[in-house]
Enzyme design. Structure first.
Site, short mmCIF file in Angstrom:
data_model
loop_
_atom_site.label_atom_id
_atom_site.label_comp_id
_atom_site.label_asym_id
_atom_site.label_seq_id
_atom_site.Cartn_x
_atom_site.Cartn_y
_atom_site.Cartn_z
N GLY A 9 -27.38 -19.06 16.93
CA GLY A 9 -27.98 -17.73 16.75
C GLY A 9 -27.35 -16.92 15.62
N GLY A 10 -26.25 -17.40 15.10
CA GLY A 10 -25.48 -16.65 14.09
C GLY A 10 -26.14 -16.68 12.71
NE ARG A 11 -23.10 -12.75 9.47
CZ ARG A 11 -22.69 -11.97 10.48
NH1 ARG A 11 -23.48 -11.05 10.94
NH2 ARG A 11 -21.49 -12.12 11.01
CD GLU A 33 -24.98 -18.40 19.63
OE1 GLU A 33 -24.07 -17.74 20.18
OE2 GLU A 33 -25.09 -18.46 18.39
CD GLU A 51 -45.13 -22.01 12.80
OE1 GLU A 51 -45.71 -22.16 13.90
OE2 GLU A 51 -45.20 -20.97 12.12
N GLY A 97 -17.30 -25.35 9.25
CA GLY A 97 -17.26 -24.31 8.21
C GLY A 97 -16.49 -23.09 8.66
CB THR A 98 -15.06 -22.18 11.96
OG1 THR A 98 -16.22 -22.62 12.66
CG2 THR A 98 -14.47 -20.96 12.65
CB ALA A 121 -15.02 -27.21 3.12
CG HIS A 154 -16.96 -12.34 2.21
ND1 HIS A 154 -15.83 -12.63 1.48
CD2 HIS A 154 -17.68 -13.50 2.28
CE1 HIS A 154 -15.86 -13.92 1.14
NE2 HIS A 154 -16.97 -14.47 1.61
CE LYS A 158 -14.80 -14.11 5.28
NZ LYS A 158 -15.16 -15.21 6.20
N1 LIG Z 1 -17.41 -22.83 5.12
C1 LIG Z 1 -18.49 -22.17 4.66
O1 LIG Z 1 -19.17 -22.61 3.70
C2 LIG Z 1 -18.88 -20.90 5.34
C3 LIG Z 1 -18.18 -20.47 6.41
N2 LIG Z 1 -18.56 -19.38 7.12
C4 LIG Z 1 -17.80 -19.10 8.33
O2 LIG Z 1 -18.61 -19.44 9.45
C5 LIG Z 1 -18.25 -18.64 10.55
C6 LIG Z 1 -19.47 -17.96 11.14
O3 LIG Z 1 -19.99 -17.03 10.22
P1 LIG Z 1 -21.34 -16.22 10.54
O4 LIG Z 1 -22.46 -17.15 10.80
O5 LIG Z 1 -21.46 -15.21 9.47
O6 LIG Z 1 -20.92 -15.50 11.90
P2 LIG Z 1 -21.85 -15.09 13.13
O7 LIG Z 1 -21.02 -14.21 14.00
O8 LIG Z 1 -23.16 -14.58 12.63
O9 LIG Z 1 -22.13 -16.49 13.87
C7 LIG Z 1 -21.22 -17.15 14.70
C8 LIG Z 1 -22.00 -17.58 15.91
O10 LIG Z 1 -21.18 -18.45 16.70
C9 LIG Z 1 -21.33 -18.03 18.04
N3 LIG Z 1 -20.24 -18.47 18.89
C10 LIG Z 1 -18.98 -17.96 19.01
N4 LIG Z 1 -18.29 -18.64 19.95
C11 LIG Z 1 -19.11 -19.59 20.43
C12 LIG Z 1 -18.98 -20.60 21.43
N5 LIG Z 1 -17.85 -20.76 22.13
N6 LIG Z 1 -20.03 -21.40 21.67
C13 LIG Z 1 -21.18 -21.25 20.98
N7 LIG Z 1 -21.39 -20.31 20.05
C14 LIG Z 1 -20.35 -19.49 19.76
C15 LIG Z 1 -21.40 -16.51 17.94
O11 LIG Z 1 -21.85 -15.94 19.14
P3 LIG Z 1 -21.36 -14.46 19.57
O12 LIG Z 1 -22.00 -13.53 18.59
O13 LIG Z 1 -21.87 -14.35 20.98
O14 LIG Z 1 -19.86 -14.47 19.47
C16 LIG Z 1 -22.38 -16.38 16.78
O15 LIG Z 1 -23.73 -16.48 17.19
C17 LIG Z 1 -17.18 -17.67 10.03
O16 LIG Z 1 -15.91 -18.21 10.32
C18 LIG Z 1 -17.43 -17.67 8.53
O17 LIG Z 1 -16.32 -17.30 7.77
C19 LIG Z 1 -19.65 -18.65 6.77
C20 LIG Z 1 -20.39 -19.00 5.68
C21 LIG Z 1 -20.07 -20.17 4.86
O1 LIG Z 2 -18.01 -15.22 6.46
C1 LIG Z 2 -18.78 -15.49 5.49
O2 LIG Z 2 -19.89 -14.96 5.37
C2 LIG Z 2 -18.35 -16.48 4.52
N1 LIG Z 2 -17.28 -17.18 4.81
C3 LIG Z 2 -16.71 -18.20 4.03
C4 LIG Z 2 -15.31 -17.79 3.62
O3 LIG Z 2 -14.56 -17.27 4.46
O4 LIG Z 2 -14.95 -18.00 2.46
C5 LIG Z 2 -17.58 -18.68 2.93
C6 LIG Z 2 -18.45 -17.64 2.30
O5 LIG Z 2 -17.71 -16.92 1.38
C7 LIG Z 2 -19.13 -16.74 3.31
#
Ligand SMILES: NC(=O)C1=CN([C@@H]2O[C@H](COP(=O)(O)OP(=O)(O)OC[C@H]3O[C@@H](n4cnc5c(N)ncnc54)[C@H](OP(=O)(O)O)[C@@H]3O)[C@@H](O)[C@H]2O)C=CC1
Ligand SMILES: O=C(O)C1=N[C@H](C(=O)O)C[C@H](O)C1
Length: 265
Positions: A9-11, A33, A51, A97-98, A121, A154, A158
């Site tokens: 559900g996240g971004r 989730e 869809e 990616g976390t 990464a 960012h 974040k």
């Molecule tokens: N390596 C890369 O290229 C990139 C890395 N990132 C990283 O990805 C991570 C997520 O970013 P983003 O999508 O913006 O964040 P979001 O908060 O939008 O998404 C994270 C999702 O994970 C869910 N979540 C948390 N804990 C659990 C669990 N135990 N089980 C299932 N789902 C869970 C969250 O739910 P809830 O809201 O309920 O906590 C949320 O829906 C960050 O660490 C970010 O830095 C982001 C972009 C690129």
């Molecule tokens: O949290 C984000 O959005 C992003 N996280 C990654 C990071 O911590 O570098 C990658 C990207 O910049 C977006």
């Protein structure tokens, strides 16, 4: 290849679903989730703006890990460490990616990578991995009369700082100079800081609005300055990189790999 999206559900989760759905040979087999999430029971395609895909998001990852060949994980450090243990049990590909992982978290991933094929990464885009490569080359070519500063911007949601990407760039620069980022990284400045330390690698972080991600690495020398940078305008660059990593990892032996391995950089 059957792929599950963790944090669906996240971004990034939504972008990952779209990337898997558009990739020939890949199927969105499930999404996870947390218990209590508003997304539980919803169709993963609809959540991602597609869809319906006929797959509902669950809060029970265990049966899903037994069914898929890969999971894409952009969640939180705590969740990622727990998911890595499940990937190890299921002996599947785990693309991580976390960001914001502690040293202990990374140790847990190393342990899991004895059985799981983990690709991790701080940034999965081609552009940033190339930038890290260039950073290493430039840092190697310059001596310490060039001060290294890394700046990142960012979106307001974040949770970690500096970004995973900024740390990747810092690690690339530190490696080129043969130093440890733990010793040479300067992560905050306030008050009477004293003069800049020789060889320091400084970090500055800005947060605001809906910025996807911007990074700049600046080499400030006597009388001249070199700036390298990357601007992300679409999360698709990360999600497509993650799918590429999953396909690359399929059939590879267990281990802890990077996006540079995937891209052959
Ligand atoms: N390596 C890369 O290229 C990139 C890395 N990132 C990283 O990805 C991570 C997520 O970013 P983003 O999508 O913006 O964040 P979001 O908060 O939008 O998404 C994270 C999702 O994970 C869910 N979540 C948390 N804990 C659990 C669990 N135990 N089980 C299932 N789902 C869970 C969250 O739910 P809830 O809201 O309920 O906590 C949320 O829906 C960050 O660490 C970010 O830095 C982001 C972009 C690129
Ligand atoms: O949290 C984000 O959005 C992003 N996280 C990654 C990071 O911590 O570098 C990658 C990207 O910049 C977006």
């Amino acid at each position: 290849m059957k792929i599950a999206v963790l944090g669906a559900g996240g971004r990034m989760g939504q972008a990952l679903t779209r990337a898997v759905a558009e990739t020939p040979g890949c199927t969105v087999a499930g999404g996870v989730e947390q218990p209590g999430s508003e997304f539980i029971g919803k169709d993963i395609g609809e959540v991602a703006g597609l869809e319906p895909l006929g797959v509902t998001i669950t809060d029970n990852p265990v049966p899903l890990f037994a069914e898929v060949q890969a999971v894409l994980d952009f969640t939180s450090p705590k969740a990622t460490v727990e998911f890595a243990a499940l990937s190890a049990q299921a002996r599947i590909v785990h693309v991580i990616g976390t960001t914001g992982l502690s040293d202990e978290d990374v140790d847990a991933l190393k342990a899991a990578s004895r059985h799981a094929t983990i690709i991790r990464a701080g940034n999965m885009s081609m552009g940033v991995n190339l930038l890290a490569n260039l950073t290493e080359k430039v840092a190697k070519a310059l001596d310490e009369s060039f001060d290294i500063e890394i700046v990142e911007l960012h979106h307001r949601h974040k949770k970690d700082a500096p970004s995973g990407t900024a740390l990747m760039l810092g690690e690339a620069a530190a490696k080129a100079r043969g130093v440890s980022l733990k010793e040479k990284g300067v992560f905050a400045r306030e008050g009477q800081t004293g003069e800049r330390g020789e060889g320091d690698i400084g970090f500055s972080c800005m947060r605001g609005g809906d910025v996807v991600g911007e990074h700049k690495i600046v080499f400030v020398g006597p009388g001249e300055r070199i700036e390298l940078g990357h601007i992300a305008t679409d999360r698709g660059i990360f999600s497509r990189g993650a799918v590429k990593a999953a396909l690359w990892g399929f059939g590879k032996p267990p281990g802890l790999y990077s996006m540079a391995d995937v891209l052959g950089l």
